[in-house]
Design an enzyme around this catalytic site. Structure first.
Site, mmCIF file in Angstrom:
data_model
loop_
_atom_site.group_PDB
_atom_site.id
_atom_site.type_symbol
_atom_site.label_atom_id
_atom_site.label_comp_id
_atom_site.label_asym_id
_atom_site.label_seq_id
_atom_site.Cartn_x
_atom_site.Cartn_y
_atom_site.Cartn_z
ATOM 1 N N LYS A 86 0.841 -1.210 0.000
ATOM 2 C CA LYS A 86 0.000 0.000 0.000
ATOM 3 C C LYS A 86 0.868 1.249 0.000
ATOM 4 O O LYS A 86 0.612 2.199 -0.747
ATOM 5 C CB LYS A 86 -0.920 -0.002 1.238
ATOM 6 C CG LYS A 86 -2.088 -0.968 1.113
ATOM 7 C CD LYS A 86 -2.836 -1.197 2.420
ATOM 8 C CE LYS A 86 -3.925 -2.244 2.217
ATOM 9 N NZ LYS A 86 -4.548 -2.706 3.453
ATOM 10 N N GLN A 134 -5.090 -1.411 9.650
ATOM 11 C CA GLN A 134 -4.934 -2.724 9.015
ATOM 12 C C GLN A 134 -5.548 -3.812 9.904
ATOM 13 O O GLN A 134 -5.268 -3.895 11.096
ATOM 14 C CB GLN A 134 -3.435 -2.991 8.763
ATOM 15 C CG GLN A 134 -3.149 -4.273 8.001
ATOM 16 C CD GLN A 134 -3.655 -4.244 6.563
ATOM 17 O OE1 GLN A 134 -3.699 -3.195 5.923
ATOM 18 N NE2 GLN A 134 -4.049 -5.394 6.053
ATOM 19 N N ASP A 139 -11.450 2.946 3.878
ATOM 20 C CA ASP A 139 -11.875 1.544 3.761
ATOM 21 C C ASP A 139 -13.392 1.439 3.562
ATOM 22 O O ASP A 139 -13.889 0.373 3.188
ATOM 23 C CB ASP A 139 -11.534 0.784 5.054
ATOM 24 C CG ASP A 139 -10.223 0.008 4.982
ATOM 25 O OD1 ASP A 139 -9.919 -0.521 3.897
ATOM 26 O OD2 ASP A 139 -9.545 -0.083 6.013
HETATM 27 N N1 GUN Z 1 -7.006 -6.666 5.953
HETATM 28 C C1 GUN Z 1 -7.274 -7.402 4.844
HETATM 29 N N2 GUN Z 1 -7.928 -6.668 3.921
HETATM 30 C C2 GUN Z 1 -8.094 -5.434 4.463
HETATM 31 C C3 GUN Z 1 -8.687 -4.229 3.979
HETATM 32 O O1 GUN Z 1 -9.235 -4.160 2.863
HETATM 33 N N3 GUN Z 1 -8.647 -3.170 4.831
HETATM 34 C C4 GUN Z 1 -8.073 -3.240 6.060
HETATM 35 N N4 GUN Z 1 -8.083 -2.137 6.817
HETATM 36 N N5 GUN Z 1 -7.509 -4.338 6.542
HETATM 37 C C5 GUN Z 1 -7.515 -5.432 5.729
#
Ligand code: GUN
Length: 286
Positions: free
Chosen positions: A54, A98, A121
């Site tokens: 990311k 996360q 998100d």
């Molecule tokens: N962990 C796995 N996929 C995601 C996601 O799309 N967003 C977040 N914040 N954590 C994750």
């Protein structure tokens, strides 16, 4: 039939190049560089990889990717205090915590504390509500990436039967909510771990979207000839990274299929960048 592979990596790289141009134009106009704050609690090796990807994608797109780490022993109050600081910081436009979080932390309390205008998100109840009502502020990253991949490859959804396997708040539920919206017009069935006679249902799918978190769970017998198969799974085990679909076998039945890796994953990151730019635009408007 051997399915054509839906190349998410290629589409993500095209969309990220377009996004970099949009970010540069926004920064030129506003004097503001969009900024995403990623919060990572503890040491989960998969999360470390996702967060690294990311931040690298942010950098390529001209977005600042901050990383805020807390130890695995962090308390919910410590995490809420950090999110409060990020909520108040005018330099931060998007906040992503996360997941998964360590067991002692109530994830819902944490996600609810994120400013809905910075919730890239789209997990905050206010943003989920807006999606359900068909007037989204942010679209959730993985479902949005899947929609873009289907659209780019000419997959018609109106009136088709889409079966979503998995009911997570991250993928299954928001995916189903988006597919039933007016203008998309899919007929949607959501299946999960307690669904009885799952193969009978998956075999009726024109489009099968799988996010159940079990390696190679979907076999060729569960797929109708000519179906479009989207694999959201990321299972790390003795065979390396594998999806929720038995790719080699299902490829011989489906018409289009996503690989793992290189399918949905790169698009999730791309849509996160898209949402961070949206959040920066919202901050300038207010
Ligand atoms: N962990 C796995 N996929 C995601 C996601 O799309 N967003 C977040 N914040 N954590 C994750």
């Amino acid at each position: 039939m051997t399915a054509k592979i839906l190349d998410g990596k290629q589409l993500a790289s095209e969309l990220q190049a377009d996004l970099a141009v949009e970010v540069a134009a926004f920064t030129e106009r506003s004097g503001i560089k969009p900024c995403l704050a990623v919060v990572l609690v503890g040491e989960n090796s998969a999360s470390e990889v996702y967060v690294r990807n990311k931040r690298a994608a942010c950098e390529r797109a001209g977005i600042i990717g901050q990383l805020h780490r807390l130890p695995a022993t962090a308390t919910v109050d410590e995490l809420l205090a950090l999110i409060g600081t990020l909520n108040r910081s005018p330099e931060v436009h998007g906040i992503l915590v996360q997941l998964p979080l360590p067991k002692q932390i109530d994830a819902a309390r944490v996600l609810d504390s994120i400013d809905p205008l910075k919730d890239v998100d789209a997990f905050h109840p206010e943003n989920v509500g807006l999606i359900v009502q068909g007037r989204p502020r942010f679209l959730p990253c993985t479902p949005h990436g899947i929609m873009r991949l289907l659209d780019r490859n000419g997959v018609e959804l109106a009136g088709r039967h889409v079966v979503v396997v998995g009911r997570s708040d991250i993928v299954g539920k928001p995916m189903a909510n988006m597919l039933v919206q007016r203008g998309i017009d899919a007929t949607v069935t959501v299946c999960h771990s307690r669904t009885t006679n799952l193969p009978a249902i998956t075999r009726t799918a024109d489009v099968l979207i799988v996010a159940i978190g079990r390696a190679r769970f979907i076999t060729a017998e569960m797929v109708r000839a000519g179906a479009v198969v989207i694999d959201v799974g990321m299972n790390r085990g003795e065979h390396g990274l594998v999806g929720d679909v038995d790719f080699a076998a299902v490829r011989e039945v489906a018409s289009l299929i996503t690989p793992v890796p290189g399918g949905v994953g790169p698009l999730t990151v791309t849509m996160l960048l898209h949402n961070t730019l949206t959040a920066a635009r919202l901050a300038v408007e207010c």
